[in-house]
Design a protein around this motif. Structure first.
Motif, PDB file in Angstrom:
ATOM      1  N   ILE B 168      33.949   2.455 149.904  1.00 36.90           N
ATOM      2  CA  ILE B 168      34.800   3.658 149.804  1.00 36.90           C
ATOM      3  C   ILE B 168      36.284   3.270 149.917  1.00 36.90           C
ATOM      4  CG2 ILE B 168      35.428   5.822 150.987  1.00 36.90           C
ATOM      5  CD1 ILE B 168      32.352   5.985 151.713  1.00 36.90           C
ATOM      6  N   ASP B 169      36.599   2.430 150.919  1.00 41.18           N
ATOM      7  CA  ASP B 169      37.994   2.002 151.104  1.00 41.18           C
ATOM      8  C   ASP B 169      38.507   1.291 149.856  1.00 41.18           C
ATOM      9  OD1 ASP B 169      37.920   3.024 153.609  1.00 41.18           O
ATOM     10  OD2 ASP B 169      37.719   1.097 154.659  1.00 41.18           O
ATOM     11  N   ALA B 170      37.628   0.462 149.266  1.00 33.82           N
ATOM     12  CA  ALA B 170      38.054  -0.309 148.078  1.00 33.82           C
ATOM     13  C   ALA B 170      38.321   0.621 146.893  1.00 33.82           C
ATOM     14  CB  ALA B 170      36.983  -1.334 147.720  1.00 33.82           C
ATOM     15  N   ILE B 171      37.496   1.655 146.744  1.00 38.05           N
ATOM     16  CA  ILE B 171      37.721   2.615 145.639  1.00 38.05           C
ATOM     17  C   ILE B 171      39.092   3.267 145.823  1.00 38.05           C
ATOM     18  CG2 ILE B 171      36.971   4.840 144.669  1.00 38.05           C
ATOM     19  CD1 ILE B 171      34.064   3.990 145.403  1.00 38.05           C
ATOM     20  N   GLU B 172      39.359   3.665 147.069  1.00 38.27           N
ATOM     21  CA  GLU B 172      40.638   4.339 147.330  1.00 38.27           C
ATOM     22  C   GLU B 172      41.819   3.390 147.176  1.00 38.27           C
ATOM     23  OE1 GLU B 172      39.653   6.020 151.102  1.00 38.27           O
ATOM     24  OE2 GLU B 172      38.912   7.885 150.202  1.00 38.27           O
ATOM     25  N   GLU B 173      41.633   2.155 147.625  1.00 36.81           N
ATOM     26  CA  GLU B 173      42.737   1.193 147.577  1.00 36.81           C
ATOM     27  C   GLU B 173      43.030   0.701 146.154  1.00 36.81           C
ATOM     28  OE1 GLU B 173      42.188  -2.293 150.023  1.00 36.81           O
ATOM     29  OE2 GLU B 173      43.921  -3.281 149.067  1.00 36.81           O
ATOM     30  N   HIS B 174      41.975   0.357 145.428  1.00 38.30           N
ATOM     31  CA  HIS B 174      42.202  -0.311 144.134  1.00 38.30           C
ATOM     32  C   HIS B 174      42.199   0.618 142.932  1.00 38.30           C
ATOM     33  CE1 HIS B 174      42.066  -4.228 146.025  1.00 38.30           C
ATOM     34  NE2 HIS B 174      40.980  -3.852 146.684  1.00 38.30           N
ATOM     35  N   LYS B 175      41.815   1.859 143.137  1.00 38.94           N
ATOM     36  CA  LYS B 175      41.769   2.820 142.024  1.00 38.94           C
ATOM     37  C   LYS B 175      40.980   2.255 140.844  1.00 38.94           C
ATOM     38  CE  LYS B 175      44.725   5.500 144.252  1.00 38.94           C
ATOM     39  NZ  LYS B 175      44.018   6.126 145.336  1.00 38.94           N
ATOM     40  N   ALA B 176      39.840   1.671 141.151  1.00 33.62           N
ATOM     41  CA  ALA B 176      38.999   1.098 140.090  1.00 33.62           C
ATOM     42  C   ALA B 176      38.247   2.206 139.369  1.00 33.62           C
ATOM     43  CB  ALA B 176      38.027   0.111 140.699  1.00 33.62           C
ATOM     44  N   THR B 177      37.801   1.917 138.164  1.00 33.89           N
ATOM     45  CA  THR B 177      37.041   2.934 137.433  1.00 33.89           C
ATOM     46  C   THR B 177      35.539   2.651 137.467  1.00 33.89           C
ATOM     47  OG1 THR B 177      37.596   1.699 135.446  1.00 33.89           O
ATOM     48  CG2 THR B 177      38.824   3.712 135.830  1.00 33.89           C
ATOM     49  N   ILE B 178      35.181   1.405 137.784  1.00 29.96           N
ATOM     50  CA  ILE B 178      33.755   1.052 137.823  1.00 29.96           C
ATOM     51  C   ILE B 178      33.438   0.361 139.151  1.00 29.96           C
ATOM     52  CG2 ILE B 178      31.895  -0.275 136.706  1.00 29.96           C
ATOM     53  CD1 ILE B 178      33.558  -0.114 134.094  1.00 29.96           C
ATOM     54  N   LEU B 179      32.299   0.721 139.716  1.00 32.07           N
ATOM     55  CA  LEU B 179      31.842   0.049 140.932  1.00 32.07           C
ATOM     56  C   LEU B 179      30.492  -0.592 140.631  1.00 32.07           C
ATOM     57  CD1 LEU B 179      31.738  -0.448 144.047  1.00 32.07           C
ATOM     58  CD2 LEU B 179      30.736   1.804 144.267  1.00 32.07           C
ATOM     59  N   GLY B 180      30.400  -1.887 140.867  1.00 32.90           N
ATOM     60  CA  GLY B 180      29.142  -2.594 140.642  1.00 32.90           C
ATOM     61  C   GLY B 180      28.533  -3.002 141.969  1.00 32.90           C
ATOM     62  N   MET B 181      27.265  -2.672 142.154  1.00 34.21           N
ATOM     63  CA  MET B 181      26.578  -3.058 143.392  1.00 34.21           C
ATOM     64  C   MET B 181      25.381  -3.926 143.052  1.00 34.21           C
ATOM     65  SD  MET B 181      26.410   0.183 145.934  1.00 34.21           S
ATOM     66  CE  MET B 181      26.063   1.462 144.772  1.00 34.21           C
ATOM     67  N   SER B 182      25.176  -4.961 143.868  1.00 34.89           N
ATOM     68  CA  SER B 182      24.017  -5.801 143.625  1.00 34.89           C
ATOM     69  C   SER B 182      23.210  -5.961 144.904  1.00 34.89           C
ATOM     70  CB  SER B 182      24.492  -7.157 143.068  1.00 34.89           C
ATOM     71  OG  SER B 182      24.255  -8.197 143.956  1.00 34.89           O
ATOM     72  N   ALA B 183      21.900  -6.150 144.730  1.00 31.35           N
ATOM     73  CA  ALA B 183      21.004  -6.406 145.864  1.00 31.35           C
ATOM     74  C   ALA B 183      19.893  -7.314 145.367  1.00 31.35           C
ATOM     75  CB  ALA B 183      20.410  -5.111 146.384  1.00 31.35           C
TER      76      ALA B 183
END
Lengths: 111, 249
Positions: B168-183
């Motif tokens: 969440i902090d990274a979305i707010e800080e970097h104003k990115a348009t895509i979030l990729g999650m891996s597991a």
């Protein structure tokens, strides 16, 4: 700072992308029998524990990889149907729980 | 026709001599490195060794000396990566070394990117990438990052064991348009769903497209979790990111 022809840049970017695509495809093939965390010196670069890790030569050094390379190690990583079922159930619970919480919070606000 | 001895950099000479076997590749690389200036040979050598600090220093120096960005890309970074690709194909190096070389390339590209931007070439989109909480596996994510960067995306690597708050902090800080999650683990995979719910609670879910991937993840899981897309490997991760980026344009 001098400007560059954007078409020339695109050509280089396409070249880099092509090189990386080839490497990633090759990595996929190689990783069928060789763990991707195992480096060229046969040392483990993973930051997690693995049963194939042997004791390091000295404290603080990387663990040698003890995998024999004769079978697809990934079978150990693949999820069991039961584990998949549990994960699926958990995802459902997480979503339902979150939806319930949100609905309660909306109701409280409305009250 | 150039000779191996025409290449000033001893390390590059050794690399060609020891690791290249196909005559056409030997010839092509001798021709290439024999004509490039020593500073570019040094960048290529540092990249082949995966020394990101050295590539950083040498690229900065080369630009300060007035060498053109395209020359640095062609004769230093791409030329060095060409040798890396051959060594990887011939099983002389493996995935960890390739990733180190990709990091070294990124260290050089850091100085080239502002010039590209000045020339009107902007990143396709900004992507945040992280392995979810409880999961320390990063090779798949790192290969995706390598591919995304190589395909013109700006990527912020959030690392492994990334908590919902960190996403969440990274979305707010970097104003990115895509979030990729891996597991990689079945046990940590539900944390992707948990993170998506946390994004909704934090009111940032609509700010990003969420793509998920990793060995146990399937399209069905991605749909169940409410993700916007699923990539089965690094190549499909790039296609998916391009598709999602096109929707923001």
């Amino acid at each position: 700072m001098s400007k560059i022809d954007s078409e020339e840049i695109q050509k280089r970017m396409a070249r880099i992308s092509e090189m990386f695509s080839e490497m990633v495809s090759h990595a996929e093939t190689v990783s069928q029998t060789r763990c991707p965390y195992r480096d060229r010196h046969d040392l483990c670069t993973a930051e997690f524990r693995c049963r194939n890790q042997k004791p390091p030569a000295a404290e603080g050094e990387r663990h040698p990889c003890g995998h024999d390379g004769n079978f697809d190690y990934r079978s150990a990583w693949e999820s069991q149907p039961l584990a998949h079922g549990r994960a699926k159930k958990k995802v459902k619970e997480i979503r339902e729980g979150a939806a319930r919480r949100r609905s309660e919070s909306r109701r409280k606000k409305a009250d | 026709m150039a000779e191996l001895s025409d290449i000033g950099n001893e390390f590059i000479r050794q690399e060609i001599e020891e690791y290249l076997e196909r005559p056409e590749e030997i010839e092509r690389n001798i021709e290439l490195f024999a004509r490039v200036r020593p500073a570019m040979q040094a960048i290529a050598a540092a990249l082949i060794e995966g020394e990101d600090g050295e590539v950083d220093r040498l690229t900065k120096l080369a630009l300060a000396d007035g060498i053109e960005a395209l020359e640095i890309m062609d004769d230093g970074l791409i030329a060095g990566m060409g040798i890396v690709g051959i060594k990887f194909r011939e099983a002389m190096i493996f995935v960890p070394e390739v990733l180190a070389c990709a990091r070294a390339m990124k260290a050089g590209m850091k100085y080239i990117e502002p010039i590209l931007s000045d020339s009107g070439v902007e990143p396709i989109a900004k992507v945040l990438m992280g392995t979810v909480k409880g999961d320390l596996h990063d090779i798949g994510k790192n290969l995706c990052i390598m591919m995304l960067r190589g395909s013109g995306f700006e990527v912020v690597d959030l690392g492994v064991d990334t908590s919902e708050d960190e996403f969440i902090d990274a979305i707010e800080e970097h104003k990115a348009t895509i979030l990729g999650m891996s597991a990689l683990l079945t046990t940590t995979m539900p944390n992707m769903g948990k993170t998506i719910e946390a994004l909704i609670d934090a009111d940032v879910r609509d700010d990003v497209f969420v793509m998920v991937g990793g060995a146990p993840v399937t399209q069905e899981f991605a749909d169940d979790m409410g993700a916007d897309g699923y990539g089965k490997d690094a190549l499909s991760c790039v296609s998916l990111a391009k598709k999602l980026a096109a929707q923001t344009a």
